[in-house]
Design an enzyme around this catalytic site. Structure first.
Site, PDB file in Angstrom:
ATOM      1  N   GLY A   1       0.807  -1.214   0.000  1.00  0.00           N
ATOM      2  CA  GLY A   1       0.000   0.000   0.000  1.00  0.00           C
ATOM      3  C   GLY A   1       0.839   1.262   0.000  1.00  0.00           C
ATOM      4  O   GLY A   1       0.532   2.231  -0.710  1.00  0.00           O
TER       5      GLY A   1
ATOM      6  N   GLN B   1      -7.819  -0.334   3.037  1.00  0.00           N
ATOM      7  CA  GLN B   1      -8.673  -0.893   4.087  1.00  0.00           C
ATOM      8  C   GLN B   1     -10.034  -1.345   3.575  1.00  0.00           C
ATOM      9  O   GLN B   1     -10.703  -2.132   4.235  1.00  0.00           O
ATOM     10  CB  GLN B   1      -8.863   0.120   5.222  1.00  0.00           C
ATOM     11  CG  GLN B   1      -7.624   0.373   6.053  1.00  0.00           C
ATOM     12  CD  GLN B   1      -7.205  -0.832   6.901  1.00  0.00           C
ATOM     13  OE1 GLN B   1      -7.944  -1.794   7.092  1.00  0.00           O
ATOM     14  NE2 GLN B   1      -5.984  -0.784   7.402  1.00  0.00           N
TER      15      GLN B   1
ATOM     16  N   ALA C   1      -1.887  -6.603  -0.046  1.00  0.00           N
ATOM     17  CA  ALA C   1      -2.301  -7.996   0.190  1.00  0.00           C
ATOM     18  C   ALA C   1      -2.514  -8.318   1.666  1.00  0.00           C
ATOM     19  O   ALA C   1      -3.431  -9.064   2.015  1.00  0.00           O
ATOM     20  CB  ALA C   1      -1.259  -8.942  -0.408  1.00  0.00           C
ATOM     21  N   HIS C   2      -1.668  -7.753   2.544  1.00  0.00           N
ATOM     22  CA  HIS C   2      -1.731  -8.229   3.933  1.00  0.00           C
ATOM     23  C   HIS C   2      -2.948  -7.749   4.706  1.00  0.00           C
ATOM     24  O   HIS C   2      -3.170  -8.180   5.833  1.00  0.00           O
ATOM     25  CB  HIS C   2      -0.420  -7.922   4.682  1.00  0.00           C
ATOM     26  CG  HIS C   2      -0.232  -6.504   5.103  1.00  0.00           C
ATOM     27  ND1 HIS C   2      -0.450  -6.108   6.394  1.00  0.00           N
ATOM     28  CD2 HIS C   2       0.178  -5.404   4.433  1.00  0.00           C
ATOM     29  CE1 HIS C   2      -0.171  -4.807   6.494  1.00  0.00           C
ATOM     30  NE2 HIS C   2       0.217  -4.364   5.310  1.00  0.00           N
TER      31      HIS C   2
ATOM     32  N   CYS D   1       3.097   6.181  18.673  1.00  0.00           N
ATOM     33  CA  CYS D   1       4.224   6.591  19.495  1.00  0.00           C
ATOM     34  C   CYS D   1       5.312   7.115  18.567  1.00  0.00           C
ATOM     35  O   CYS D   1       5.903   6.375  17.798  1.00  0.00           O
ATOM     36  CB  CYS D   1       4.742   5.409  20.285  1.00  0.00           C
ATOM     37  SG  CYS D   1       5.966   5.909  21.472  1.00  0.00           S
TER      38      CYS D   1
HETATM   39  N1  PLP Z   1      -3.116   2.881   3.512  1.00  0.00           N
HETATM   40  C1  PLP Z   1      -3.905   2.481   4.518  1.00  0.00           C
HETATM   41  C2  PLP Z   1      -5.278   3.060   4.641  1.00  0.00           C
HETATM   42  C3  PLP Z   1      -3.443   1.539   5.433  1.00  0.00           C
HETATM   43  O1  PLP Z   1      -4.225   1.165   6.437  1.00  0.00           O
HETATM   44  C4  PLP Z   1      -2.131   1.023   5.276  1.00  0.00           C
HETATM   45  C5  PLP Z   1      -1.592   0.074   6.268  1.00  0.00           C
HETATM   46  O2  PLP Z   1      -1.782   0.218   7.452  1.00  0.00           O
HETATM   47  C6  PLP Z   1      -1.357   1.463   4.203  1.00  0.00           C
HETATM   48  C7  PLP Z   1      -1.879   2.407   3.347  1.00  0.00           C
HETATM   49  C8  PLP Z   1       0.027   0.951   3.972  1.00  0.00           C
HETATM   50  O3  PLP Z   1      -0.014  -0.323   3.398  1.00  0.00           O
HETATM   51  P1  PLP Z   1       1.263  -1.279   3.499  1.00  0.00           P
HETATM   52  O4  PLP Z   1       1.336  -1.755   4.897  1.00  0.00           O
HETATM   53  O5  PLP Z   1       0.963  -2.387   2.524  1.00  0.00           O
HETATM   54  O6  PLP Z   1       2.442  -0.480   3.068  1.00  0.00           O
END
Ligand code: PLP
Length: 402
Positions: free
Chosen positions: A71, A179, A200-201, A325
């Site tokens: 992401g 999300q 993916a995760h 944090c």
């Molecule tokens: N965008 C959103 C809304 C997310 O919740 C996250 C991950 O927490 C990301 C981007 C980042 O994705 P990634 O962990 O695959 O880099």
């Protein structure tokens, strides 16, 4: 010790089907997808199958799906890519105050390079008003980036309306759908987006792999330079096992979308109602209707969030705070602050995010554990004691008058 995972917006467990699909590509089918021999062809076929699976999940054409490392990379590539390719002397970007840091920090980095950025505010519900987006548009606006669903409070943004506005003004529209994916239907045509990020995760796939939807004809500069992979959009040897995992996760998510959403929403509502019923001074952060089926973000007055997460973890329950944090100090979440929550309220907020493997027993366990944890934390909070005494004194005074 019994453990219950209620932090699926942070990451999700790998689906066994995804693991099985990935296994051959970690062991026997280790070819480079760019090689022309048998090994390479096996890898290439697997990557292209995954492209089909991802394209189907978002309603895209095959050529519009580019694999990335997740992401964060997809968000960066979309934002920097569009701005850097724009033929405007002083480009302007519109985004929102509640974006994930992958978008927010990209926008801030652009500002340091002289790009102007408007951060559209949200109301107490955490939903962006499309009219605010429209008002923020300038003749030099080259990109609008609005997330599909918020990672902290789960609110779903009115992308269709914003998509129409972007199109009317001939401005590229990007959404961070990390999300939303696998939790609610996502269709790039319906939403009217030109670029979309996914990971993916967050949908029971592996970490470190994601994708971008890039509408045909969109002009953007690549983030990285190297080989001619991914139609020159994203160089680097493809992460074949990861991409296969993402493909399988996309297929599973699409197949079970409605059923999972209903099941997860029922569990989330049971958890939330149970907490609101049995624990005093708790409120829901954000619009409770316009949100993802799996997310509940609650403010527990006079409970220190970090302490709560640790205490719950010791009882076997994983959840997360509405705070991050940074450099040793607990900063209130920018999302909750944007909603108008005070720093104290933001620091007393907890996110519960459910997933496809949670059960009714998990929720019963959480509900049986949580009230005592809150009570204990409040019993050692001088602010809680003062608040209770204040309420009692007020009640006595009111009683005396009556
Ligand atoms: N965008 C959103 C809304 C997310 O919740 C996250 C991950 O927490 C990301 C981007 C980042 O994705 P990634 O962990 O695959 O880099």
């Amino acid at each position: 010790m019994r453990r219950v995972y209620l932090d699926n917006n942070a990451t999700t467990p790998l689906a066994p089907e995804v693991f099985e699909a990935m296994k051959p590509y970690l062991l026997d089918d280790y070819g480079n997808a760019s090689s022309i021999h048998w090994y390479g062809q096996r890898a290439r076929n697997a990557v292209e199958k995954a492209r089909q699976q991802v394209a189907k999940l978002v309603g895209a054409r095959l050529s519009e799906v580019t694999f990335t490392s997740g992401g964060t990379e997809s968000d960066n590539a979309a934002i920097f890519g569009i701005v850097q390719a724009a033929r405007v002397a002083a480009p302007h970007v519109v985004t929102t105050a509640i974006e994930h840091h992958a978008v927010l920090h990209s926008a801030q980095a652009l500002e340091k390079r002289g790009v102007s950025v408007t951060y559209v505010r949200v109301g107490a519900g955490g939903v962006v008003d499309p009219e605010e987006v429209k008002r923020a548009i300038r003749p030099e606006t080259v990109l609008i980036s609005v997330m599909h669903a918020n990672n902290e409070i789960g609110t779903i943004q009115p992308l269709e309306e914003i998509g129409k506005i972007a199109r009317e003004h001939d401005i590229y529209f990007h959404t961070d759908a990390v999300q939303a994916m696998g939790k609610i239907p996502v269709d790039v045509e319906k939403l009217g987006v030109d670029l979309l990020s996914l990971s993916a995760h967050k949908l029971n796939g592996p970490k470190g792999v994601g994708a971008m939807y890039i509408r045909k004809g969109t002009i953007l500069k690549p983030l990285l330079y190297g080989g001619h992979h991914e139609r020159d959009r994203r160089p680097g040897t493809e992460n074949v096992p990861g991409i296969v995992g993402l493909g399988m996760a996309a297929e599973l998510a699409l197949a079970g979308l409605e059923e999972n959403a209903q099941q997860v929403a029922a569990l989330r509502d049971r958890l939330e109602c149970g907490i609101l019923e049995h624990v005093p001074r708790v409120s829901v952060n954000g619009d409770a209707k316009r949100r993802l089926p799996n997310t509940s973000n609650l403010c527990f007055d006079f409970v220190e969030g970090e302490g709560f997460v640790i205490a719950m973890d010791l009882k076997g329950i994983a959840c997360s705070t509405g705070a991050a944090c940074s450099s040793g100090a607990v900063e209130p979440s920018h999302v909750l602050s944007a909603l108008g929550r005070t720093p104290d309220q933001a620091r007393s907020s907890i996110r519960f995010s459910l997933g496809r493997y949670n059960t009714a027993d998990d929720i019963n366990f959480a509900l049986a554990t949580l009230p005592a944890v809150v009570e204990r934390l409040r019993s050692v909070s001088p602010r809680w004691t003062a608040a209770i005494q204040g309420t009692e004194n007020r009640e006595q005074r009111t009683g005396n008058r009556e």
